[in-house]
Design a protein around this motif. Structure first.
Motif, PDB file in Angstrom:
ATOM      1  N   SER A   1      -3.795  14.462   1.260  1.00 38.46           N
ATOM      2  CA  SER A   1      -3.148  13.208   1.641  1.00 38.46           C
ATOM      3  C   SER A   1      -1.755  13.515   2.173  1.00 38.46           C
ATOM      4  O   SER A   1      -1.150  14.542   1.840  1.00 38.46           O
TER       5      SER A   1
ATOM      6  N   LYS B   1      -8.068   8.840  -1.400  1.00 41.06           N
ATOM      7  CA  LYS B   1      -8.702   9.161  -2.682  1.00 41.06           C
ATOM      8  C   LYS B   1     -10.204   9.406  -2.515  1.00 41.06           C
ATOM      9  O   LYS B   1     -10.750  10.382  -3.048  1.00 41.06           O
TER      10      LYS B   1
ATOM     11  N   ARG C   1      -1.966   8.249   3.100  1.00 39.82           N
ATOM     12  CA  ARG C   1      -2.142   7.465   1.875  1.00 39.82           C
ATOM     13  C   ARG C   1      -1.293   6.193   1.884  1.00 39.82           C
ATOM     14  O   ARG C   1      -1.377   5.386   0.970  1.00 39.82           O
TER      15      ARG C   1
END
Ligand code: FES
Length: 141
Positions: free
Chosen positions: A63, A48, A28
């Motif tokens: 993540s 996401k 991420r």
């Protein structure tokens, strides 16, 4: 590298959930190479999007803060309990569906390898490494 000081062990956030099939770990934190201060980061967008697409009985998406592949971000890795593991780089937020396609190919593979046929192009050109299962011993003759 963008490993910062966020070791999951030191923060007490080590995730010990059982994974029954395949887990896709999406970094991420990967930045845009051209605009490193841009927010949201491409890695966050990819994570996401993949999380929104990904979870089913065989595939889970999580993540992670950094996969130490920052120079080739955005990055993701795939792991199974007893198959090969994969690291990918050069991804974009638009590759979220490719990650899920590749994960499903790998999770249903009979030899523990992600088949080349049917693999999305982003997971062909973006493959950084594949890592054998823990008990793998290669025949050499
Ligand atoms: S920031 Fe290091 S791999 Fe994404």
């Amino acid at each position: 590298m963008d490993i910062t000081s966020t070791s999951s062990r030191t923060e007490g956030s080590t995730d010990t959930r059982e994974a029954s099939g395949l887990v896709v770990y999406v970094c991420r934190s990967c930045r845009d190479e051209a605009e490193p201060n841009a927010e949201p980061r491409p890695g966050a967008l990819l994570a996401k999007a993949a999380i929104a697409l990904g979870t089913d009985a065989n595939v889970e998406v999580r993540s992670v803060n950094c996969l130490a592949n920052c120079k080739r971000g955005a990055s993701a890795a795939m792991r199974t309990a007893d198959g090969w593991s994969y690291v990918f780089g050069g991804l974009t937020p638009e590759n979220a569906e490719d990650l899920i396609t590749g994960a499903r190919l790998l999770s249903t593979s009979t030899d523990g390898l992600m088949p080349w046929r049917g693999r999305p192009d982003s997971l062909k050109r973006g493959m950084v490494a594949r890592i054998p299962p823990l008990n793998f011993v290669e025949e050499t003759s």
